[in-house]
Enzyme design. Structure first.
Site, short mmCIF file in Angstrom:
data_model
loop_
_atom_site.label_atom_id
_atom_site.label_comp_id
_atom_site.label_asym_id
_atom_site.label_seq_id
_atom_site.Cartn_x
_atom_site.Cartn_y
_atom_site.Cartn_z
N ASP A 10 3.61 54.05 -44.10
CA ASP A 10 4.67 53.34 -43.38
C ASP A 10 4.57 51.84 -43.63
OD1 ASP A 10 5.80 55.69 -42.30
OD2 ASP A 10 4.27 55.76 -40.75
N LYS A 31 3.17 60.26 -47.84
CA LYS A 31 4.52 60.43 -47.26
C LYS A 31 5.24 59.09 -47.32
CE LYS A 31 5.55 60.70 -42.66
NZ LYS A 31 6.75 59.91 -42.35
N ASP A 58 10.26 61.81 -46.86
CA ASP A 58 10.67 62.12 -45.49
C ASP A 58 12.01 61.44 -45.18
OD1 ASP A 58 10.68 62.70 -42.76
OD2 ASP A 58 9.11 61.25 -42.26
N LYS A 60 14.84 63.31 -44.03
CA LYS A 60 15.51 64.08 -42.97
C LYS A 60 17.02 64.15 -43.18
CE LYS A 60 12.11 62.74 -39.42
NZ LYS A 60 11.37 61.65 -40.06
N LEU A 61 17.43 64.81 -44.25
CA LEU A 61 18.87 64.89 -44.56
C LEU A 61 19.64 65.71 -43.52
CD1 LEU A 61 17.56 64.01 -47.32
CD2 LEU A 61 19.54 65.07 -48.39
N HIS A 62 20.85 65.28 -43.24
CA HIS A 62 21.73 65.98 -42.29
C HIS A 62 23.16 65.56 -42.62
CE1 HIS A 62 22.65 67.00 -37.76
NE2 HIS A 62 23.44 67.63 -38.61
N ASP A 63 23.90 66.42 -43.34
CA ASP A 63 25.27 66.10 -43.72
C ASP A 63 26.00 67.41 -44.05
OD1 ASP A 63 27.60 64.75 -44.69
OD2 ASP A 63 26.37 63.08 -45.39
N ILE A 64 27.18 67.36 -44.59
CA ILE A 64 27.86 68.61 -44.92
C ILE A 64 27.09 69.29 -46.06
CG2 ILE A 64 30.12 67.86 -44.10
CD1 ILE A 64 30.92 67.44 -47.05
N PRO A 65 27.13 70.64 -46.10
CA PRO A 65 26.30 71.36 -47.08
C PRO A 65 26.47 70.87 -48.52
CG PRO A 65 27.22 72.90 -45.49
CD PRO A 65 27.83 71.56 -45.18
N THR A 67 27.28 67.94 -49.72
CA THR A 67 26.65 66.63 -49.93
C THR A 67 25.12 66.78 -49.96
OG1 THR A 67 28.48 65.54 -48.84
CG2 THR A 67 26.43 64.30 -48.95
N THR A 118 10.71 64.32 -31.94
CA THR A 118 9.82 64.19 -30.78
C THR A 118 10.24 63.03 -29.89
OG1 THR A 118 8.32 63.06 -32.28
CG2 THR A 118 7.75 65.29 -31.68
N ARG A 180 -5.11 61.90 -34.88
CA ARG A 180 -5.95 60.70 -34.77
C ARG A 180 -7.41 61.07 -34.97
NH1 ARG A 180 -2.00 58.70 -35.14
NH2 ARG A 180 -0.84 57.22 -33.89
N ARG A 210 -1.60 55.71 -38.99
CA ARG A 210 -2.44 54.58 -38.58
C ARG A 210 -3.94 54.83 -38.57
NH1 ARG A 210 1.66 53.50 -33.82
NH2 ARG A 210 1.99 55.69 -34.32
O1 C5P Z 1 0.62 56.38 -37.51
P1 C5P Z 1 0.87 57.80 -37.16
O2 C5P Z 1 -0.27 58.72 -37.58
O3 C5P Z 1 1.31 58.03 -35.74
O4 C5P Z 1 2.11 58.22 -38.12
C1 C5P Z 1 2.70 59.47 -38.07
C2 C5P Z 1 3.80 59.60 -39.08
O5 C5P Z 1 4.48 60.82 -38.87
C3 C5P Z 1 4.88 58.51 -38.99
O6 C5P Z 1 5.37 58.29 -40.32
C4 C5P Z 1 5.94 59.13 -38.12
O7 C5P Z 1 7.20 58.63 -38.37
C5 C5P Z 1 5.84 60.60 -38.54
N1 C5P Z 1 6.34 61.57 -37.57
C6 C5P Z 1 5.83 61.68 -36.28
N2 C5P Z 1 6.32 62.60 -35.42
C7 C5P Z 1 7.31 63.44 -35.80
C8 C5P Z 1 7.83 63.35 -37.08
C9 C5P Z 1 7.31 62.39 -37.95
O8 C5P Z 1 4.92 60.94 -35.93
N3 C5P Z 1 7.73 64.35 -34.96
#
Ligand code: C5P
Length: 231
Positions: A10, A31, A58, A60-65, A67, A118, A180, A210
């Site tokens: 990120d 990613k 990553d 996360k596509l969401h559009d008409i099939p 496209t 989430t 973590r 992180r």
């Molecule tokens: O830094 P951290 O370990 O929290 O990063 C988690 C990664 O996973 C980030 O790129 C975040 O956008 C992604 N992600 C998430 N929860 C989701 C979907 C994706 O934390 N439900």
């Protein structure tokens, strides 16, 4: 298939990503999200692939099939290893995504579904999306739709992996963020597990941001994740 640690890169520029990855001797699975892809374009994927990394794109596509099918054809040509769509786009859209991804020789990147973000609460789902069923049921139903459409798995919490596998089979992949290393701050994640716990719960891939990117020694943190999760 699977059992790997994916580092969530990120960062906001290619320069930062390469600077970060140059600190590793290994070539980790990475990613790449919307921010970096929109800033740097497809070249960032080409470069990472050339350097020997596997890439989960990553977007996360969401559009008409139609496209989504055409967009997926482009991503497949970029040789990404994993990409994703919103299951809310319907089974038809997910089937179209798979068609678009499948190359002439039958090979294709893995395709996984986002069920509910989430960040979406039960209340928002009811008031903004007009879905008045319990979150758990919505997530389970969307995961089932993804499987019916032929997708390979879903993004979910490690804590949800056992239920997903129980309902949809061990072969249906769970790609799990919210991980973590013991002792690290949870930050904005509300429910976190260690790589060892994720392994115990049956996650197929863990996505770690992180705990690795903000570590004093990212390569050592990555090795610790690998040892706990894959060892
Ligand atoms: O830094 P951290 O370990 O929290 O990063 C988690 C990664 O996973 C980030 O790129 C975040 O956008 C992604 N992600 C998430 N929860 C989701 C979907 C994706 O934390 N439900």
């Amino acid at each position: 298939m699977g059992k790997d640690v994916i580092i969530a890169c990120d960062f906001s520029s290619a320069e930062e990503v390469y600077g970060f990855l140059d600190r590793f001797q290994a070539r980790p699975y990475v990613k790449i999200g919307m921010e970096l892809f929109y800033a740097e374009g497809p070249q960032i994927v080409r470069e990472l692939k050339q350097r020997g990394h596997k890439v989960f794109l990553d977007l996360k596509l969401h559009d008409i099939p139609n496209t989504v099918e055409k967009a997926m054809r482009v991503l497949s040509g970029l040789d990404v290893d994993m990409c994703n769509v919103h299951a809310a786009g319907t089974r038809k859209m997910m089937e179209a995504a798979l068609r678009g991804l499948t190359r002439e020789d039958g090979s294709r990147p893995l395709l996984i579904a986002v069920t509910q973000l989430t960040s979406t609460s039960q209340e928002q789902m009811e008031h903004d999306l007009l879905i008045d069923q319990p979150m758990e049921q919505v997530v389970a139903a969307y995961a089932e739709h993804a499987k019916e459409a032929g997708l390979d798995g879903v993004v979910c919490s490690p804590l949800e992996s056992p239920a997903v596998h129980q309902r949809l089979g061990q072969g249906f992949l769970t790609v799990t963020p919210g991980v973590r290393l013991a002792g690290d701050a949870a930050g904005d994640q509300s429910r976190v597990t260690t790589p060892a716990k994720a392994k115990e719960l049956g996650s197929d891939y863990i996505v770690v941001g992180r705990s690795i990117t903000a570590a004093e020694d990212p390569a050592a943190a990555y090795e610790r994740c690998l040892k706990e999760f894959c060892g």
